[in-house]
Design a protein around this motif. Sequence first.
Motif, PDB file in Angstrom:
ATOM      1  N   LEU A  27       0.737  -0.957  -0.065  1.00  0.00           N
ATOM      2  CA  LEU A  27       0.035  -0.111   0.366  1.00  0.00           C
ATOM      3  C   LEU A  27       0.769   1.444  -0.062  1.00  0.00           C
ATOM      4  CD1 LEU A  27      -2.507  -0.584   2.014  1.00  0.00           C
ATOM      5  CD2 LEU A  27      -2.928  -0.509  -0.125  1.00  0.00           C
ATOM      6  N   VAL A  28       1.507   1.337  -0.505  1.00  0.00           N
ATOM      7  CA  VAL A  28       2.708   2.262  -0.777  1.00  0.00           C
ATOM      8  C   VAL A  28       1.807   3.883  -1.645  1.00  0.00           C
ATOM      9  CG1 VAL A  28       3.954   3.960  -2.582  1.00  0.00           C
ATOM     10  CG2 VAL A  28       4.342   1.367  -2.286  1.00  0.00           C
ATOM     11  N   TRP A  29       0.661   3.551  -2.386  1.00  0.00           N
ATOM     12  CA  TRP A  29      -0.357   4.719  -1.714  1.00  0.00           C
ATOM     13  C   TRP A  29      -1.518   4.361  -1.464  1.00  0.00           C
ATOM     14  CZ3 TRP A  29       1.285   2.611  -6.575  1.00  0.00           C
ATOM     15  CH2 TRP A  29       2.702   3.371  -7.355  1.00  0.00           C
ATOM     16  N   GLN A  30      -2.253   6.169  -1.072  1.00  0.00           N
ATOM     17  CA  GLN A  30      -3.553   5.882   0.244  1.00  0.00           C
ATOM     18  C   GLN A  30      -4.801   6.293  -1.336  1.00  0.00           C
ATOM     19  OE1 GLN A  30      -3.605   4.796   2.952  1.00  0.00           O
ATOM     20  NE2 GLN A  30      -1.490   4.215   2.546  1.00  0.00           N
ATOM     21  N   PRO A  31      -5.576   5.890  -0.713  1.00  0.00           N
ATOM     22  CA  PRO A  31      -6.502   6.468  -1.683  1.00  0.00           C
ATOM     23  C   PRO A  31      -7.211   7.435  -2.120  1.00  0.00           C
ATOM     24  CG  PRO A  31      -7.765   4.590   0.395  1.00  0.00           C
ATOM     25  CD  PRO A  31      -6.693   4.628   0.359  1.00  0.00           C
ATOM     26  N   GLY A  32      -7.285   8.415  -2.698  1.00  0.00           N
ATOM     27  CA  GLY A  32      -6.597   9.584  -2.801  1.00  0.00           C
ATOM     28  C   GLY A  32      -5.910   9.921  -3.796  1.00  0.00           C
ATOM     29  N   GLN A  33      -4.769   9.768  -3.470  1.00  0.00           N
ATOM     30  CA  GLN A  33      -2.872   9.366  -4.013  1.00  0.00           C
ATOM     31  C   GLN A  33      -2.987   9.099  -5.861  1.00  0.00           C
ATOM     32  OE1 GLN A  33      -0.811   7.581  -1.240  1.00  0.00           O
ATOM     33  NE2 GLN A  33       0.176   9.679  -1.351  1.00  0.00           N
ATOM     34  N   VAL A  34      -4.349   8.360  -6.144  1.00  0.00           N
ATOM     35  CA  VAL A  34      -4.895   7.427  -7.192  1.00  0.00           C
ATOM     36  C   VAL A  34      -6.030   8.017  -7.727  1.00  0.00           C
ATOM     37  CG1 VAL A  34      -4.727   5.743  -8.978  1.00  0.00           C
ATOM     38  CG2 VAL A  34      -3.170   5.639  -6.374  1.00  0.00           C
ATOM     39  N   ASP A  35      -6.154   9.349  -8.695  1.00  0.00           N
ATOM     40  CA  ASP A  35      -7.354   9.677  -9.018  1.00  0.00           C
ATOM     41  C   ASP A  35      -7.206  10.658 -10.315  1.00  0.00           C
ATOM     42  OD1 ASP A  35      -9.969  10.776  -9.121  1.00  0.00           O
ATOM     43  OD2 ASP A  35      -9.802  11.616  -6.955  1.00  0.00           O
ATOM     44  N   MET A  36      -7.736   9.477 -11.386  1.00  0.00           N
ATOM     45  CA  MET A  36      -6.931  10.990 -12.651  1.00  0.00           C
ATOM     46  C   MET A  36      -8.290   9.831 -13.481  1.00  0.00           C
ATOM     47  SD  MET A  36      -3.371   8.372 -14.296  1.00  0.00           S
ATOM     48  CE  MET A  36      -2.577   8.157 -12.483  1.00  0.00           C
ATOM     49  N   VAL A  37      -8.335  10.726 -14.633  1.00  0.00           N
ATOM     50  CA  VAL A  37      -9.208   9.697 -15.682  1.00  0.00           C
ATOM     51  C   VAL A  37      -7.784   9.920 -17.307  1.00  0.00           C
ATOM     52  CG1 VAL A  37     -10.641  10.478 -17.422  1.00  0.00           C
ATOM     53  CG2 VAL A  37     -11.007  10.739 -14.967  1.00  0.00           C
ATOM     54  N   ILE A  38      -8.199   8.761 -17.879  1.00  0.00           N
ATOM     55  CA  ILE A  38      -6.864   8.419 -18.700  1.00  0.00           C
ATOM     56  C   ILE A  38      -7.725   8.654 -20.031  1.00  0.00           C
ATOM     57  CG2 ILE A  38      -5.307   7.428 -20.462  1.00  0.00           C
ATOM     58  CD1 ILE A  38      -4.115   6.496 -17.757  1.00  0.00           C
ATOM     59  N   ILE A  39      -8.846  10.360 -21.127  1.00  0.00           N
ATOM     60  CA  ILE A  39      -9.184   9.722 -22.428  1.00  0.00           C
ATOM     61  C   ILE A  39      -8.386   9.474 -23.594  1.00  0.00           C
ATOM     62  CG2 ILE A  39     -10.388  11.139 -23.539  1.00  0.00           C
ATOM     63  CD1 ILE A  39     -11.286  12.900 -21.050  1.00  0.00           C
ATOM     64  N   ARG A  40      -8.249   8.929 -23.772  1.00  0.00           N
ATOM     65  CA  ARG A  40      -8.147   7.600 -25.256  1.00  0.00           C
ATOM     66  C   ARG A  40      -8.494   7.775 -26.632  1.00  0.00           C
ATOM     67  NH1 ARG A  40      -8.513   1.249 -25.557  1.00  0.00           N
ATOM     68  NH2 ARG A  40      -8.426   1.110 -28.010  1.00  0.00           N
ATOM     69  N   GLU A  41      -7.614   8.562 -27.953  1.00  0.00           N
ATOM     70  CA  GLU A  41      -8.873   8.789 -28.987  1.00  0.00           C
ATOM     71  C   GLU A  41      -9.446   7.324 -29.695  1.00  0.00           C
ATOM     72  OE1 GLU A  41     -10.096   9.117 -32.346  1.00  0.00           O
ATOM     73  OE2 GLU A  41      -8.729   8.164 -32.306  1.00  0.00           O
ATOM     74  N   ASN A  42     -10.304   7.036 -30.183  1.00  0.00           N
ATOM     75  CA  ASN A  42     -11.044   5.818 -30.099  1.00  0.00           C
ATOM     76  C   ASN A  42     -11.404   5.408 -31.396  1.00  0.00           C
ATOM     77  OD1 ASN A  42     -12.122   3.667 -27.852  1.00  0.00           O
ATOM     78  ND2 ASN A  42     -14.084   4.890 -27.785  1.00  0.00           N
TER      79      ASN A  42
END
Length: 388
Positions: free
Chosen positions: A131-146
């Motif tokens: 558990l290197v990261w706690q909840p809240g530290q990983v919170d992103m959105v990746i958008i890929r051309e589709n």
Amino acid sequence: MAYKLVTLGGDGTGPEVMREGLRVLSALSKVLDVAWEVEDIPCGGQFYLEHGSRDWPEGAEERCDAADLILLGAVGWPSPTGPGPVLMKDGKMAGYSPVIGNRIRLNLFANVRPVKLYEGVQHRIHGANKLVWQPGQVDMVIIRENTEGLYSQVGGKLAPGGTTELAIDTRVITRRASEQVIRKAFELCKKRNKGAPKDGKLRVTAVVKDNVLHGCRLFQEVFNQVGEEYPQIEKDSAIVDAFTQWLIGQPEYYDVVVTTNMFGDIVTDLASVLQGGMGMAVGANVGKDHGMFEPIHGSAPKHAGKDKVNPIAMILAVKEGLDWLGERKNDDRLVRAAAAIEAAVVDVLRDGHPLTYDLVGEAKAARCSEVGQAIADLALQKLAQAAS
């Protein structure tokens, strides 16, 4: 009036996770008095093996066109004649039509993948301290051309004497497609209004290989031009190979990420390890008029029929679909249902049970259906609490 829902269960465990997504949807819809006209369309490799000419029925395209919402399970089935998946006569994987075909035909130009580590979930990077990261530290959105890139189907092969000697896949990057997906990224960053966990800054990162590739230079050029319209958002760029190690090493730096089709396909699967694996990862295929929502895991043929796999990604795909449709139709009932689903998922993960083998190991594992039922029950409670 009922909303038109098309379900594409697909192959292997796809119908199993779809069943649990629909279990949750049905439970909440009854309470909220939301009516659905559900049409299930069989599709994928197993359908092709049975029918021999198409990977879904005649008229399936038109039924997807008419849907208010599309839910996809998973496609892909092992070929009975050799390694790899079942291929159709045109060389495409059986399952191409409902997935890539829908993306292109319906102009689902943005593949939106939330990457969020929930409390109680271990990421999938091994080491002494998992558990290197706690909840809240990983919170992103990746958008890929589709809709284009290396999936544009421009290319072919030469096979003199039946032996393939040359294969060419041409990567297509256009200004139009680049602009619409990049603008989607900036608009989503503004709407989220969260900022990166590390520093709270609204940030959009373009992932490219513009030191080598012409298509990436065009993508970066469009990114710079569109970015000028959003002075409140920090503009960031990363070379794709360097980005892969930054993504794993410092995920808290990222807010919204936008990239081309193949790069996005790769880095989003990599990003899933930050949120607990593929069983937690959702893909939203959205355009201006249509939306198709799916878990990004495969069909897992070896687990098919065992009531074993994790349904949470499918259930969260239902949540994303309800959010999207609720906003489009200005229907607060759907938005409230989506919030209740996520709240229920959060509680189940925090409590640590019932969860499937990929999250807690075989010894403590619950069945797929048990997880679905628990989330459906909790979501109903959350809905009632929110109304009181």
